[in-house]
Scaffold this active site. Structure first.
Site, mmCIF file in Angstrom:
data_model
loop_
_atom_site.group_PDB
_atom_site.id
_atom_site.type_symbol
_atom_site.label_atom_id
_atom_site.label_comp_id
_atom_site.label_asym_id
_atom_site.label_seq_id
_atom_site.Cartn_x
_atom_site.Cartn_y
_atom_site.Cartn_z
ATOM 1 N N SER A 124 0.833 -1.212 0.000
ATOM 2 C CA SER A 124 0.000 0.000 0.000
ATOM 3 C C SER A 124 0.868 1.263 0.000
ATOM 4 O O SER A 124 1.861 1.359 0.731
ATOM 5 C CB SER A 124 -0.907 0.026 1.236
ATOM 6 N N LYS B 153 -14.376 -3.137 1.657
ATOM 7 C CA LYS B 153 -15.084 -1.876 1.414
ATOM 8 C C LYS B 153 -16.599 -1.972 1.625
ATOM 9 O O LYS B 153 -17.228 -1.000 2.041
ATOM 10 C CB LYS B 153 -14.790 -1.365 -0.006
ATOM 11 N N ASP C 211 -13.469 7.547 -3.249
ATOM 12 C CA ASP C 211 -12.889 7.020 -4.503
ATOM 13 C C ASP C 211 -13.429 7.750 -5.739
ATOM 14 O O ASP C 211 -12.666 8.183 -6.606
ATOM 15 C CB ASP C 211 -13.197 5.521 -4.657
ATOM 16 N N GLY D 172 -16.964 -2.968 -11.650
ATOM 17 C CA GLY D 172 -16.675 -3.466 -10.308
ATOM 18 C C GLY D 172 -16.845 -2.371 -9.262
ATOM 19 O O GLY D 172 -17.570 -1.385 -9.478
ATOM 20 N N ALA E 262 -14.755 -0.047 -8.041
ATOM 21 C CA ALA E 262 -14.276 1.295 -8.379
ATOM 22 C C ALA E 262 -15.261 1.967 -9.338
ATOM 23 O O ALA E 262 -15.603 3.141 -9.181
ATOM 24 C CB ALA E 262 -12.890 1.224 -9.010
ATOM 25 N N ASN F 144 -18.763 -3.414 -20.121
ATOM 26 C CA ASN F 144 -18.134 -4.416 -19.242
ATOM 27 C C ASN F 144 -18.036 -5.750 -19.950
ATOM 28 O O ASN F 144 -18.785 -6.040 -20.879
ATOM 29 C CB ASN F 144 -18.950 -4.573 -17.951
ATOM 30 N N ARG F 145 -17.059 -6.572 -19.502
ATOM 31 C CA ARG F 145 -16.863 -7.897 -20.075
ATOM 32 C C ARG F 145 -18.058 -8.786 -19.758
ATOM 33 O O ARG F 145 -18.702 -9.296 -20.663
ATOM 34 C CB ARG F 145 -15.573 -8.495 -19.498
ATOM 35 N N TYR G 273 -3.079 2.472 -10.727
ATOM 36 C CA TYR G 273 -2.012 3.364 -10.256
ATOM 37 C C TYR G 273 -0.728 2.641 -9.917
ATOM 38 O O TYR G 273 0.274 3.270 -9.619
ATOM 39 C CB TYR G 273 -2.490 4.207 -9.059
ATOM 40 N N GLY H 213 -3.885 6.777 -12.936
ATOM 41 C CA GLY H 213 -4.621 6.456 -11.712
ATOM 42 C C GLY H 213 -3.992 7.048 -10.465
ATOM 43 O O GLY H 213 -4.646 7.191 -9.430
HETATM 44 P P1 NAP Z 1 -13.282 -5.263 -9.158
HETATM 45 O O1 NAP Z 1 -14.396 -4.873 -8.258
HETATM 46 O O2 NAP Z 1 -12.700 -6.626 -9.044
HETATM 47 O O3 NAP Z 1 -13.816 -5.056 -10.678
HETATM 48 C C1 NAP Z 1 -13.046 -5.440 -11.757
HETATM 49 C C2 NAP Z 1 -13.719 -5.057 -13.091
HETATM 50 O O4 NAP Z 1 -12.769 -5.298 -14.106
HETATM 51 C C3 NAP Z 1 -14.954 -5.870 -13.439
HETATM 52 O O5 NAP Z 1 -15.847 -5.067 -14.150
HETATM 53 C C4 NAP Z 1 -14.372 -6.970 -14.346
HETATM 54 O O6 NAP Z 1 -15.276 -7.422 -15.328
HETATM 55 C C5 NAP Z 1 -13.296 -6.211 -15.068
HETATM 56 N N1 NAP Z 1 -12.241 -7.109 -15.539
HETATM 57 C C6 NAP Z 1 -11.412 -7.868 -14.776
HETATM 58 N N2 NAP Z 1 -10.562 -8.553 -15.570
HETATM 59 C C7 NAP Z 1 -10.879 -8.238 -16.862
HETATM 60 C C8 NAP Z 1 -10.356 -8.613 -18.121
HETATM 61 N N3 NAP Z 1 -9.330 -9.475 -18.219
HETATM 62 N N4 NAP Z 1 -10.904 -8.078 -19.229
HETATM 63 C C9 NAP Z 1 -11.939 -7.213 -19.151
HETATM 64 N N5 NAP Z 1 -12.488 -6.814 -17.971
HETATM 65 C C10 NAP Z 1 -11.954 -7.311 -16.837
HETATM 66 O O7 NAP Z 1 -12.056 -4.271 -9.025
HETATM 67 P P2 NAP Z 1 -12.082 -2.732 -8.509
HETATM 68 O O8 NAP Z 1 -11.996 -2.712 -7.023
HETATM 69 O O9 NAP Z 1 -13.203 -2.037 -9.183
HETATM 70 O O10 NAP Z 1 -10.663 -2.198 -9.028
HETATM 71 C C11 NAP Z 1 -10.409 -2.100 -10.422
HETATM 72 C C12 NAP Z 1 -9.114 -1.322 -10.677
HETATM 73 O O11 NAP Z 1 -9.247 0.008 -10.192
HETATM 74 C C13 NAP Z 1 -7.889 -1.907 -9.962
HETATM 75 O O12 NAP Z 1 -6.789 -1.830 -10.835
HETATM 76 C C14 NAP Z 1 -7.695 -0.976 -8.789
HETATM 77 O O13 NAP Z 1 -6.330 -0.919 -8.376
HETATM 78 C C15 NAP Z 1 -8.127 0.342 -9.412
HETATM 79 N N6 NAP Z 1 -8.516 1.339 -8.388
HETATM 80 C C16 NAP Z 1 -7.831 2.502 -8.389
HETATM 81 C C17 NAP Z 1 -8.141 3.469 -7.442
HETATM 82 C C18 NAP Z 1 -7.350 4.750 -7.447
HETATM 83 O O14 NAP Z 1 -7.440 5.499 -6.479
HETATM 84 N N7 NAP Z 1 -6.615 5.058 -8.517
HETATM 85 C C19 NAP Z 1 -9.163 3.265 -6.516
HETATM 86 C C20 NAP Z 1 -9.865 2.054 -6.556
HETATM 87 C C21 NAP Z 1 -9.516 1.086 -7.508
HETATM 88 P P3 NAP Z 1 -16.221 -8.699 -15.096
HETATM 89 O O15 NAP Z 1 -17.470 -8.171 -14.480
HETATM 90 O O16 NAP Z 1 -16.406 -9.236 -16.466
HETATM 91 O O17 NAP Z 1 -15.458 -9.635 -14.198
#
Ligand code: NAP
Length: 275
Positions: free
Chosen positions: A19, A68, A104, A129, A131, A150-151, A214, A235
């Site tokens: 982190s 979360k 977020d 997802g 985020a 979305n996928r 990020y 990010g």
């Molecule tokens: P999550 O709840 O697991 O959601 C993941 C999403 O990505 C789902 O819609 C999933 O689609 C899709 N996905 C996963 N693998 C894929 C692939 N191979 N091809 C196409 N779509 C795919 O994750 P999350 O918590 O939202 O986090 C997502 C990203 O945001 C992470 O990289 C995280 O580090 C980043 N994030 C950044 C910040 C920031 O402050 N910059 C804050 C929060 C999160 P399906 O529904 O098809 O599985």
């Protein structure tokens, strides 16, 4: 806030080893003369962790994967935005009462607002997802027109319905025209920076592209977008702004954005250099 015994803050998650929040918040505390310490707490016992937060008088907590949503029943109150989104990334302990917030989505909006006016802009959001939920909600609040791609169709449709916006399967976005693209999937994260979830030709000149990832300073999506004449935002900016809003909630002070950004960038470069 600036004097008295050190106040303890932290981030609760599992895993939490990499982190960047401790380095960001401790730099901010130091720069603003806040007598606070921010610690990473890795735990598999959510309930016990929140009991501990109360018992030890920990003043504020960031909450990350996988807690979360699960943390909500353990809190005394939810800020209306966190309640609407159904996820908490920040806890404020005010005289023993724990309130959950979500910064977020606001972090993403602040990163975008630094370069453009959002009202009325057409936004393609990739991913559905955790985020995406917060970001999409805030994008609608800011007056953007949203399209959710979305996928998996079920998850995409469910989020699109929640956001009162149309859904489009990820494989059908190639011909879309949008002012802004927000990428919220983990595709392209370190050490897999050579993957991108969107086809290159979606990226049109003049578009603003925000990648929520990020832990890779420059993803393939951002590199391609830049080469095609888009304005890109990493990010890291979203991460800094969500942390800045946490700092504001906990201390009541204006966050030192540049200090926070420099601290995280240099820690990230070191982490990636060492891997
Ligand atoms: P999550 O709840 O697991 O959601 C993941 C999403 O990505 C789902 O819609 C999933 O689609 C899709 N996905 C996963 N693998 C894929 C692939 N191979 N091809 C196409 N779509 C795919 O994750 P999350 O918590 O939202 O986090 C997502 C990203 O945001 C992470 O990289 C995280 O580090 C980043 N994030 C950044 C910040 C920031 O402050 N910059 C804050 C929060 C999160 P399906 O529904 O098809 O599985």
């Amino acid at each position: 806030m600036k004097n008295g015994p050190a106040k303890i803050y932290g981030v609760l998650g599992n895993p939490i080893g990499h982190s960047l929040s401790p380095v960001m918040h401790n730099a901010a505390f130091k720069a603003e003369g806040v007598n606070g310490r921010y610690v990473a707490f890795e735990s598999s016992d959510l309930k016990g962790s929140i009991v501990g937060m109360r018992a030890l008088g920990i003043c504020g907590m960031s909450v990350t994967i996988p807690f979360k949503t699960a943390v909500i029943p353990h809190l005394d109150r939810l800020d209306p935005l966190a309640e609407e989104i159904g996820a908490v990334n920040t806890i404020l302990n005010r005289d023993g009462r724990l309130t959950g917030y979500n910064t977020d989505g606001l972090g993403a909006m602040k990163a975008l607002e630094a370069v453009m006016d959002l009202m009325g802009k057409r936004c393609l959001m990739v991913g559905a997802g955790g985020a995406a939920r917060g970001i999409g909600f805030m994008a609608r609040e800011r007056g953007m027109t949203l399209l959710v791609a979305n996928r998996s169709k079920d998850r995409g449709r469910e989020l699109a319905a929640f956001l009162k916006s149309p859904f489009i399967p990820l494989e059908e976005i190639a011909d879309l025209k949008a002012d802004v693209l927000i990428q919220t999937t983990p595709v392209g994260m370190f050490p897999h920076q050579n993957a991108s979830p969107v086809p290159d030709f979606v990226l049109q000149e003049g578009m603003v592209v925000l990648d929520a990832i990020y832990n890779a300073l420059e993803t393939l999506l951002l590199k391609t977008a830049q080469a095609r004449g888009c304005l890109t935002i990493g990010g890291l900016e979203m991460f800094i702004h969500q942390g800045a809003e946490q700092f504001r909630l906990w201390t009541g002070l204006n966050p030192p954005l540049d200090i926070m950004r420099n601290a995280v960038s240099s820690a990230l470069s070191k982490q990636q250099g060492a891997s």
